[in-house]
Design a protein around this motif. Structure first.
Motif, short mmCIF file in Angstrom:
data_model
loop_
_atom_site.label_atom_id
_atom_site.label_comp_id
_atom_site.label_asym_id
_atom_site.label_seq_id
_atom_site.Cartn_x
_atom_site.Cartn_y
_atom_site.Cartn_z
N ARG A 18 -2.71 -16.52 -9.88
CA ARG A 18 -2.60 -15.09 -10.17
C ARG A 18 -1.53 -14.50 -9.24
N ARG A 19 -0.52 -13.90 -9.82
CA ARG A 19 0.62 -13.42 -9.05
C ARG A 19 0.24 -12.20 -8.21
N GLY A 20 0.81 -12.17 -7.00
CA GLY A 20 0.59 -11.05 -6.10
C GLY A 20 1.68 -10.00 -6.26
N PRO A 21 1.65 -8.97 -5.45
CA PRO A 21 2.62 -7.86 -5.58
C PRO A 21 4.05 -8.24 -5.25
N VAL A 22 4.30 -9.42 -4.65
CA VAL A 22 5.69 -9.78 -4.36
C VAL A 22 6.47 -10.14 -5.61
N PHE A 23 5.79 -10.32 -6.74
CA PHE A 23 6.48 -10.65 -7.98
C PHE A 23 6.96 -9.35 -8.63
N THR A 24 8.01 -8.82 -8.06
CA THR A 24 8.56 -7.54 -8.47
C THR A 24 10.01 -7.48 -8.02
N ASN A 25 10.72 -6.44 -8.44
CA ASN A 25 12.10 -6.26 -7.99
C ASN A 25 12.17 -5.59 -6.63
#
Length: 350
Positions: free
Chosen positions: A130-137
């Motif tokens: 499950r991806r955490g909040p770092v998977f963002t721009n």
């Protein structure tokens, strides 16, 4: 367009940050043109103006942070509470567009709360990532120095490699990925000192400070736009920023200027008042930010004054003074200024 001194001329590549939301083709392998530099300067100014409309009176800081973002570098903003750190980070995220996540760092925050981790899926009976909040721009790391060192270390891989490794499997975060972190002064209650390895991954460290009285009047005006991030509209897309960041790496840097940057690094390592000097990573980031800064000034080549202008925000946070030095202790900013002044800058050859 001002011509480059003869020894600064050569193959060049400076991206222009594109205009409004229409996508720009990837020209990262093509030589830069004067129109590219003009376009970059125009959109750079548009980006800074969009942020400056809600973070009033801090234009110099906004431009500095925008330089780091265009160089694909992370930014650390240190100041007292209530000075607009989070507003600046949110406004930049809004102006760039794309996805953004915010993490409020606290002492009980765990590494998996940032990077994500394996969770049990009842339907399949298997563990899934499950991806955490770092998977963002844009990752807004608010009050980053309130978390313990174990949690800080979770950011090291993703800040440097743009990847997250969980259970031996590597997951790549979106491109671009930039961390905009805020921290309170180290003497504030409930703060931890950031590890040196993490500090070295921030391209720039800066502060906002208190605005001038006239600007502060605008900031507290209930009918004004200060602090209203919802008014910021995107001036580019994340893909645009990524394309221009690639092109900026080819902006011309003459060998004497490269040697000048290298010599500043060597001088910090020979300085007896410093226990930890500038790393090679820091010098490489200095080159990248100087390329962006030069393009923002409308030039397709870097000059020594660019290096001098950016030396403190790019290098000071990487230095640690020698505590056992016999003379009166001096701030690292003062030591760095002495070091830069001691290194001879290259002169143009006619």
């Amino acid at each position: 367009m001002t011509a480059a001194p003869q020894e600064l001329q050569g193959s060049v590549s400076a991206p222009g940050l594109p205009g409004n939301v229409p996508r720009v083709e990837d020209r990262s392998e093509q030589p830069v043109t004067e129109s590219d530099v003009a376009e970059f300067r125009m959109v750079f100014d548009r980006l800074c103006s969009a942020v400056d409309s809600v973070v009033v009176g801090r234009r110099r800081v906004v431009e500095l942070v925008a330089v780091a973002l265009a160089a694909n570098g992370h930014v650390l903003i240190e100041d007292l509470p209530g000075t607009g750190k989070t507003t600046l980070a949110r406004a930049l995220a809004a102006a760039i567009g794309g996805s953004s996540s915010r993490v409020q760092f606290t002492p009980d925050l765990l590494p998996a709360d940032i990077t994500g981790g394996l969770v049990y899926e009842p339907g399949s009976g298997e563990l899934a990532f499950r991806r955490g909040p770092v998977f963002t721009n844009i990752l807004l790391a608010d009050e980053i120095n309130r978390a313990a060192a174990k949690t800080q270390s979770a950011l090291l891989e993703v800040m440097a490699e743009r990847t997250v490794t969980v259970d031996g499997v590597t997951h790549r975060v979106p491109d671009p990925f930039v961390t905009l972190a805020t921290q309170n002064p180290l003497d504030a209650d409930g703060t931890f000192r950031l590890p040196l390895a993490e500090l070295d991954r921030f391209a720039i460290k800066t502060s906002l400070g208190v605005p001038d009285p006239d600007y502060e009047l605008l900031a507290i005006d209930p009918l004004g736009s200060a602090g209203d991030v919802s008014r910021v509209t995107p001036v580019m897309t994340p893909a645009d920023l990524a394309n221009w960041s690639k092109r900026l790496r080819r902006l011309h840097v003459a060998p004497p200027v490269l040697a000048y940057i290298r010599d500043i690094g060597l001088a910090t390592r020979a300085e007896p008042r410093l226990r930890v000097a500038v790393s090679t990573r820091g010098l490489k980031m200095m080159v990248g930010c100087c390329q962006v800064y030069a393009a923002a000034q409308g030039r397709h080549f870097v000059v020594p004054s660019d290096v001098q202008r950016l030396a403190e925000p790019l290098l000071a946070h990487r230095l640690v003074p020698a505590q056992d030095f016999r003379s009166t202790p001096a701030p690292v900013e003062e030591i760095l200024a002495d070091v830069v002044a001691s290194v001879a800058a290259p002169r143009p050859q006619v």
